[in-house]
Structure formats: C-alpha cells, structure tokens
Design a protein around this motif. Structure first.
Motif, PDB file in Angstrom:
ATOM      1  N   PHE A  86       0.822  -1.204   0.000  1.00 55.33           N
ATOM      2  CA  PHE A  86       0.000   0.000   0.000  1.00 55.33           C
ATOM      3  C   PHE A  86       0.859   1.259   0.000  1.00 55.33           C
ATOM      4  O   PHE A  86       0.522   2.264  -0.611  1.00 55.33           O
ATOM      5  N   GLY A  87       1.979   1.195   0.712  1.00 59.46           N
ATOM      6  CA  GLY A  87       2.773   2.404   0.910  1.00 59.46           C
ATOM      7  C   GLY A  87       3.598   2.816  -0.291  1.00 59.46           C
ATOM      8  O   GLY A  87       3.674   3.998  -0.626  1.00 59.46           O
ATOM      9  N   THR A  88       4.253   1.852  -0.952  1.00 60.45           N
ATOM     10  CA  THR A  88       5.207   2.187  -2.010  1.00 60.45           C
ATOM     11  C   THR A  88       4.779   1.711  -3.390  1.00 60.45           C
ATOM     12  O   THR A  88       5.370   2.134  -4.381  1.00 60.45           O
ATOM     13  N   GLY A  89       3.800   0.817  -3.451  1.00 60.60           N
ATOM     14  CA  GLY A  89       3.417   0.241  -4.735  1.00 60.60           C
ATOM     15  C   GLY A  89       4.391  -0.797  -5.229  1.00 60.60           C
ATOM     16  O   GLY A  89       4.276  -1.291  -6.358  1.00 60.60           O
ATOM     17  N   THR A  90       5.375  -1.177  -4.386  1.00 57.82           N
ATOM     18  CA  THR A  90       6.356  -2.198  -4.749  1.00 57.82           C
ATOM     19  C   THR A  90       5.748  -3.580  -4.582  1.00 57.82           C
ATOM     20  O   THR A  90       5.040  -3.830  -3.601  1.00 57.82           O
ATOM     21  N   PRO A  91       5.987  -4.506  -5.493  1.00 59.73           N
ATOM     22  CA  PRO A  91       5.478  -5.871  -5.305  1.00 59.73           C
ATOM     23  C   PRO A  91       5.941  -6.464  -3.976  1.00 59.73           C
ATOM     24  O   PRO A  91       7.113  -6.327  -3.600  1.00 59.73           O
ATOM     25  N   VAL A  92       5.023  -7.108  -3.278  1.00 56.20           N
ATOM     26  CA  VAL A  92       5.339  -7.663  -1.955  1.00 56.20           C
ATOM     27  C   VAL A  92       6.437  -8.711  -2.045  1.00 56.20           C
ATOM     28  O   VAL A  92       7.331  -8.769  -1.198  1.00 56.20           O
ATOM     29  N   ILE A  98       2.775  -4.144  10.067  1.00 56.89           N
ATOM     30  CA  ILE A  98       1.694  -4.183  11.056  1.00 56.89           C
ATOM     31  C   ILE A  98       1.401  -2.779  11.583  1.00 56.89           C
ATOM     32  O   ILE A  98       0.235  -2.375  11.714  1.00 56.89           O
ATOM     33  N   GLN A  99       2.444  -2.022  11.870  1.00 60.96           N
ATOM     34  CA  GLN A  99       2.253  -0.665  12.379  1.00 60.96           C
ATOM     35  C   GLN A  99       1.562   0.234  11.357  1.00 60.96           C
ATOM     36  O   GLN A  99       0.758   1.091  11.724  1.00 60.96           O
ATOM     37  N   ARG A 100       1.850   0.004  10.086  1.00 56.84           N
ATOM     38  CA  ARG A 100       1.265   0.829   9.024  1.00 56.84           C
ATOM     39  C   ARG A 100      -0.046   0.246   8.491  1.00 56.84           C
ATOM     40  O   ARG A 100      -0.610   0.787   7.544  1.00 56.84           O
ATOM     41  N   GLN A 101      -0.497  -0.866   9.092  1.00 58.73           N
ATOM     42  CA  GLN A 101      -1.708  -1.555   8.645  1.00 58.73           C
ATOM     43  C   GLN A 101      -1.627  -1.919   7.160  1.00 58.73           C
ATOM     44  O   GLN A 101      -2.627  -1.868   6.434  1.00 58.73           O
ATOM     45  N   ASN A 102      -0.444  -2.299   6.757  1.00 58.97           N
ATOM     46  CA  ASN A 102      -0.218  -2.712   5.373  1.00 58.97           C
ATOM     47  C   ASN A 102      -0.509  -4.211   5.279  1.00 58.97           C
ATOM     48  O   ASN A 102       0.389  -5.057   5.275  1.00 58.97           O
ATOM     49  N   ASN A 103      -1.805  -4.534   5.208  1.00 58.05           N
ATOM     50  CA  ASN A 103      -2.230  -5.924   5.322  1.00 58.05           C
ATOM     51  C   ASN A 103      -1.680  -6.829   4.222  1.00 58.05           C
ATOM     52  O   ASN A 103      -1.446  -8.012   4.454  1.00 58.05           O
ATOM     53  N   VAL A 104      -1.480  -6.279   3.046  1.00 61.08           N
ATOM     54  CA  VAL A 104      -0.977  -7.099   1.937  1.00 61.08           C
ATOM     55  C   VAL A 104       0.436  -7.600   2.239  1.00 61.08           C
ATOM     56  O   VAL A 104       0.769  -8.766   1.996  1.00 61.08           O
ATOM     57  N   VAL A 105       1.276  -6.733   2.814  1.00 65.14           N
ATOM     58  CA  VAL A 105       2.641  -7.137   3.159  1.00 65.14           C
ATOM     59  C   VAL A 105       2.624  -8.139   4.309  1.00 65.14           C
ATOM     60  O   VAL A 105       3.375  -9.125   4.300  1.00 65.14           O
ATOM     61  N   VAL A 106       1.775  -7.902   5.307  1.00 70.56           N
ATOM     62  CA  VAL A 106       1.659  -8.833   6.428  1.00 70.56           C
ATOM     63  C   VAL A 106       1.270 -10.223   5.925  1.00 70.56           C
ATOM     64  O   VAL A 106       1.882 -11.241   6.290  1.00 70.56           O
TER      65      VAL A 106
END
Length: 325
Positions: free
Chosen positions: A84-90, A276-284
């Motif tokens: 979500f933050g950078t648009g970089t593939p997980v 987790i802190q940024r609620q970036n669920n896709v990365v989690v």
C-alpha cells in the motif's frame, strides 16, 4: 508405489493447510480495526476524491468475497500483491529481506543442533548424576526464557553496561555487508531456546538407545563406554533428532521475527513489524504466507530424509500396495 502415495498425500495435505492459513489470515486482517487508506496518507488532510482514488487503486472498494477470490488466485500463481505504501510488489520486498533473515537463522540452526546433540548425549551418559541435573535443569530454564526478553537482557549487559558488542543493525553506519560482531547477540539469542529443546529431546532419545539389547551386547564384548556411547548408541539416538531438527529449522525462521525487532536487524521480521504498524495488510499476509510455505517445504523434506535414513520406515514405504481384494 506406496512411497509415492505417501508423499502425494503429504503434499496434498500441505497445500490444503496453506489454503486454510491464507483464508484465516485474510479474514482476520479484514476484520481487524483500522483504515489502511488513512494509515497510508497519515495525518495529512486529503479530499474525498483522493481517498476514493486510493481505495479504488488498491481494490478496497470491491466486495470482500471478490477480494478474497482474487487474492487466493494471485497467491497460487506467485503474485502476493503490492505494498500500500510504495506500490512495490510484496514478493520483491520479501526477497530483499529474506537473505538477511537467513544470515541469522542458519548459524543459529547449526549451533543449536550441534550443541543440542552434544549436551543431550552428555546428559544421558551422566544421568542421575550432578552433571545431568545441571545440564537438564539449565536446558529447562533456557527453553522457558522468551527470546525477546533474553535479547533485551543481553543488550543491557553486553552493549549498554560493558560496551563490548553492538546492539542494533548488521554493520556500522555507512558500511556494507554484515560485520561479525553484530551477529553475536542475535544469533546467541535465537540459538539458546532451540539448543535447550534439542538437548532435552536428545537426552531422552539417547537414554532409550542406551537401554537397547545391542548396547548390552556391545558392553559384554568389552567395548569401552565411550565407544558404546558415540559409535553404537549415538547413530540410533539421532533418528528422532532428524524430525526434531527439520521442524526446528522452520521455527527458527519464523521465530526470527521478534529477535529482528529487538536487535533492529533488517530482515523479514522487521519488515513484518513495520507493515503491522502501518496496517499494510498485503505485506503482512505476504510475509506470513512465505514463512508458512517455508515451514511446509521443510517438513516435507524432513519426512523424505527420515524415510531415507530410517531403515524401518524405508522398508514399509518400499512395500507394494495391497489390493482391496
């Protein structure tokens, strides 16, 4: 043929377990409180139009069932989504960190395995004596200590009080690669509880091996106690350790998450905490899925290796399948 059926069932159950893990994690993160879009923009005021644009960009405006089906399909084709933050593939983010995690996990695994086998064998050889009590009691104590607490205590003593070892990162500021002194504390922290656990398992396995009839036969032939221990009892006692060691490798990789956070080690664990802190669920989700896949692969390889080294299991798997008639 029987071996192929056995390993086919093992592979099928692993894929099913992976699907269940993906489903449960996806639903839990969807039900968790918080707004990923708000976490992305931070405290800066944004217009409703921009918020709607971000929501549509990351597919958050679609129904839950549709997002779930799309995500599961993407995962099984190797696409873990984009951050979500950078648009970089997980997957790209994870591949950039997984090497640093393995730098910690591999030496910890080697140290804990060799140390656990040696300590467990010595404890079994001296059972019911003071050395056995000391080693067994120490193993229980070390296994009971949480990794993150042990890491903080080591930092307090060796970094803050004595100033002998660095406490954060993997090398000095501006330097490239990994410096050995930065590895000492996190590797020791990760290896301690695993070493204690393996020592307890090895002790039990060695005691059982020393009680077998072939050990009595070797002793009756005048074989020395040391040779009986290391040449006769040890190979038989190591068979259960193959399974324990295989499972341990998976848990060492997964357990590095807290250790990396404590020591500021730039691996998958630190990436997971930031997500987790940024609620970036896709990365989690992506990190947990990669760890799950790693554990499943290690378990399958462990089962295969155990079937090779254990003659009893190898003989059973070599038998042809019986017909229903």
């Amino acid at each position: 043929m029987k071996a192929l059926v056995h390993y086919g069932k093992l592979l099928g159950s692993s894929i099913l377990l992976l699907y269940i893990v993906i489903t449960v994690l996806f639903l839990l993160l969807e039900l968790a409180p918080g707004d990923p879009v708000q976490s992305l923009v931070g405290e800066n005021p944004v217009t409703d139009a921009y918020r709607a644009e971000l929501t549509a960009t990351f597919g958050l405006d679609r129904p839950l069932w549709e997002r779930y089906l799309i995500y599961v399909g993407n995962v099984f084709t190797g696409n873990l989504g984009v951050s979500f933050g950078t648009g970089t593939p997980v997957l790209e983010l994870i591949m950039g960190r997984i090497g640093n995690t393995l730098i910690l996990a591999f030496p910890s695994f080697v140290i804990s395995t060799i140390g656990g086998v040696l300590v467990g064998a010595i404890a079994a050889r001296t059972r019911n004596r003071w050395l056995d009590g000391f080693l067994s009691g120490g193993s229980v104590a070390l296994f009971s200590i949480p990794n993150f607490w042990l890491g903080m205590m080591l930092i307090t003593v060796f970094s803050v009080s004595l100033g002998w070892l660095p406490s954060q990162g993997m090398s000095s500021y501006g330097a490239q690669g990994v410096a050995i002194q930065y590895l000492v504390l996190p590797v020791f922290t990760m290896a301690t509880s695993e070493l204690a656990y393996k020592a307890r398992i090895m002790r039990s396995s060695m005691i059982e091996s020393l009680g077998q009839d072939f050990i009595d036969t070797a002793r009756s032939k005048g074989v020395s106690s040391r040779r009986v221990l290391w040449r006769h009892a040890m190979p038989n006692a190591l068979l259960p350790m193959v399974t324990v060691t295989g499972y341990s490798l998976g848990f060492v990789v997964a357990g590095s998450v807290l250790v990396e956070r404590v020591f500021g080690w730039p691996g998958m664990g630190l990436l997971l905490f930031d997500a987790i802190q940024r609620q970036n669920n896709v990365v989690v989700l992506g990190i947990v899925i990669v760890i799950t896949v790693a554990i499943l692969i290690i378990n399958i390889l462990t089962d295969v290796i155990y079937g090779i080294v254990d003659p009893r299991l190898r003989a059973r798997l070599a038998q042809p399948l019986r017909s229903a008639s």
